[in-house]
Structure formats: C-alpha cells, structure tokens
Design a protein around this motif. Sequence first.
Motif, PDB file in Angstrom:
ATOM      1  N   GLY A  21      32.729  -4.479  -5.117  1.00 59.38           N
ATOM      2  CA  GLY A  21      33.524  -5.348  -4.294  1.00 59.38           C
ATOM      3  C   GLY A  21      33.884  -6.825  -5.170  1.00 59.38           C
ATOM      4  O   GLY A  21      34.776  -7.365  -4.960  1.00 59.38           O
ATOM      5  N   ALA A  22      33.432  -6.687  -6.459  1.00 57.56           N
ATOM      6  CA  ALA A  22      33.672  -7.875  -7.297  1.00 57.56           C
ATOM      7  C   ALA A  22      35.270  -7.700  -7.895  1.00 57.56           C
ATOM      8  O   ALA A  22      35.780  -6.772  -8.198  1.00 57.56           O
ATOM      9  N   ALA A  23      36.116  -8.752  -7.841  1.00 64.32           N
ATOM     10  CA  ALA A  23      37.330  -8.840  -8.111  1.00 64.32           C
ATOM     11  C   ALA A  23      37.606  -8.534  -9.727  1.00 64.32           C
ATOM     12  O   ALA A  23      38.728  -8.020  -9.928  1.00 64.32           O
ATOM     13  N   ASN A  24      36.715  -8.850 -10.407  1.00 65.02           N
ATOM     14  CA  ASN A  24      36.462  -8.999 -11.875  1.00 65.02           C
ATOM     15  C   ASN A  24      35.585  -7.642 -12.286  1.00 65.02           C
ATOM     16  O   ASN A  24      35.183  -7.873 -13.612  1.00 65.02           O
ATOM     17  N   PRO A  26      36.223  -4.863 -13.612  1.00 66.96           N
ATOM     18  CA  PRO A  26      36.307  -3.965 -14.948  1.00 66.96           C
ATOM     19  C   PRO A  26      35.969  -5.115 -16.157  1.00 66.96           C
ATOM     20  O   PRO A  26      35.405  -4.586 -16.936  1.00 66.96           O
ATOM     21  N   LEU A  27      36.418  -6.409 -16.120  1.00 65.86           N
ATOM     22  CA  LEU A  27      36.157  -7.338 -17.043  1.00 65.86           C
ATOM     23  C   LEU A  27      34.386  -7.491 -17.128  1.00 65.86           C
ATOM     24  O   LEU A  27      33.783  -7.191 -18.275  1.00 65.86           O
ATOM     25  N   ALA A  28      34.001  -7.489 -16.012  1.00 67.94           N
ATOM     26  CA  ALA A  28      32.587  -7.757 -16.139  1.00 67.94           C
ATOM     27  C   ALA A  28      31.723  -6.478 -16.619  1.00 67.94           C
ATOM     28  O   ALA A  28      30.730  -6.505 -17.361  1.00 67.94           O
ATOM     29  N   ALA A  29      32.220  -5.138 -15.994  1.00 64.26           N
ATOM     30  CA  ALA A  29      31.615  -4.041 -16.624  1.00 64.26           C
ATOM     31  C   ALA A  29      31.715  -3.591 -18.005  1.00 64.26           C
ATOM     32  O   ALA A  29      30.813  -3.225 -18.736  1.00 64.26           O
ATOM     33  N   ASP A  72      38.870  -0.053 -11.104  1.00 64.01           N
ATOM     34  CA  ASP A  72      40.137   0.328 -11.852  1.00 64.01           C
ATOM     35  C   ASP A  72      39.564   1.070 -13.100  1.00 64.01           C
ATOM     36  O   ASP A  72      39.278   0.120 -14.031  1.00 64.01           O
ATOM     37  N   LEU A  73      39.491   2.265 -13.412  1.00 64.25           N
ATOM     38  CA  LEU A  73      39.105   2.745 -14.643  1.00 64.25           C
ATOM     39  C   LEU A  73      39.923   2.624 -15.858  1.00 64.25           C
ATOM     40  O   LEU A  73      39.225   2.451 -16.786  1.00 64.25           O
ATOM     41  N   PRO A  74      41.404   2.975 -15.687  1.00 68.61           N
ATOM     42  CA  PRO A  74      42.215   2.542 -16.872  1.00 68.61           C
ATOM     43  C   PRO A  74      41.948   1.106 -17.529  1.00 68.61           C
ATOM     44  O   PRO A  74      41.794   0.994 -18.484  1.00 68.61           O
TER      45      PRO A  74
END
Length: 146
Positions: A21-24, A26-29, A72-74
């Motif tokens: 549920g985090a908006a960010n 992909p960046l955090a991952a 978002d995988l890409p």
Amino acid sequence: MTDQFNFGLLTKEMITGNLKGAANAPLAASEIARKTIVSGITSTKAAGQNPKETLEEICYGAMSGIMLIESDLPQTAVLILKSMNEVAHELHMDPSELMTWAMGGIARISAVTPLQTSFRIREAIEEEYQGAGEVFGQLCAPYSKT
C-alpha cells in the motif's frame, strides 16, 4: 542458483512486510535491494559465495515482493538498475557487469508473470537504457512460456 544466505527471501519478506500500500513502493524496494546487495556481497566474500548469485537472488526477491504487493514491476526494475552505479561505487565493481547481473535476477520474474508484464519491463528498461532491453529479453528467454 543457490543463495546459501537466502538474501532473496529476506528481500522479498522486507518488501511484502513493509511496503504493501505504500505510494513509493518501487523506490523503497529498490533502496532495500541496493542496501541488501551491498551488505550481502560484502558479508559473503569470506564465505566464498558468488556475488553474481547474491545480486541476482536479491533482485529476484525484490521483484517477487513487488509482485506480491501488486505494485509497479517495470518501475521497480528500472529503479533497481539505476541503483547499480551506487552499488558499483560502494563495492568497487564494474557497474555494467552489476547491471547485467541485476537484469538476470529481474528476468527470473518472467517465469511467474504474464508475457505482457515481461514485455512492459523490457520496454521500461529500453526506454531508460537504450540497447539494454534486448539484453533483458535474452535473459528472459529461459523463462519464456512459449
């Protein structure tokens, strides 16, 4: 591939446990992956674990976590690749080699996602790094469902 220290599973669990549920996400991952790669490769040198295997497992774990939280995988793939310059600097390694290894780990998600997802990841990589999309496509070939 063997990851005797199982950094891939650790990465996946950190992402699924903390980023749903985090908006960010992909960046955090990508940041989780970067930190885990640096720590993992550094800490396993003495044990003789292949850094390529460690990096690939972590990237696959990050992509698996993002898939499980339906993010978002890409975008995640591109952000992981962008972080390889910093990883290379911290580990004193070749950034292009690290990017190729990262794409190898990212490509493994193709085995468990629809073909169009792999294509979208490839397009995102190609848009950011001209020519790298083709390399990614080749790395996906062993996981192809066709």
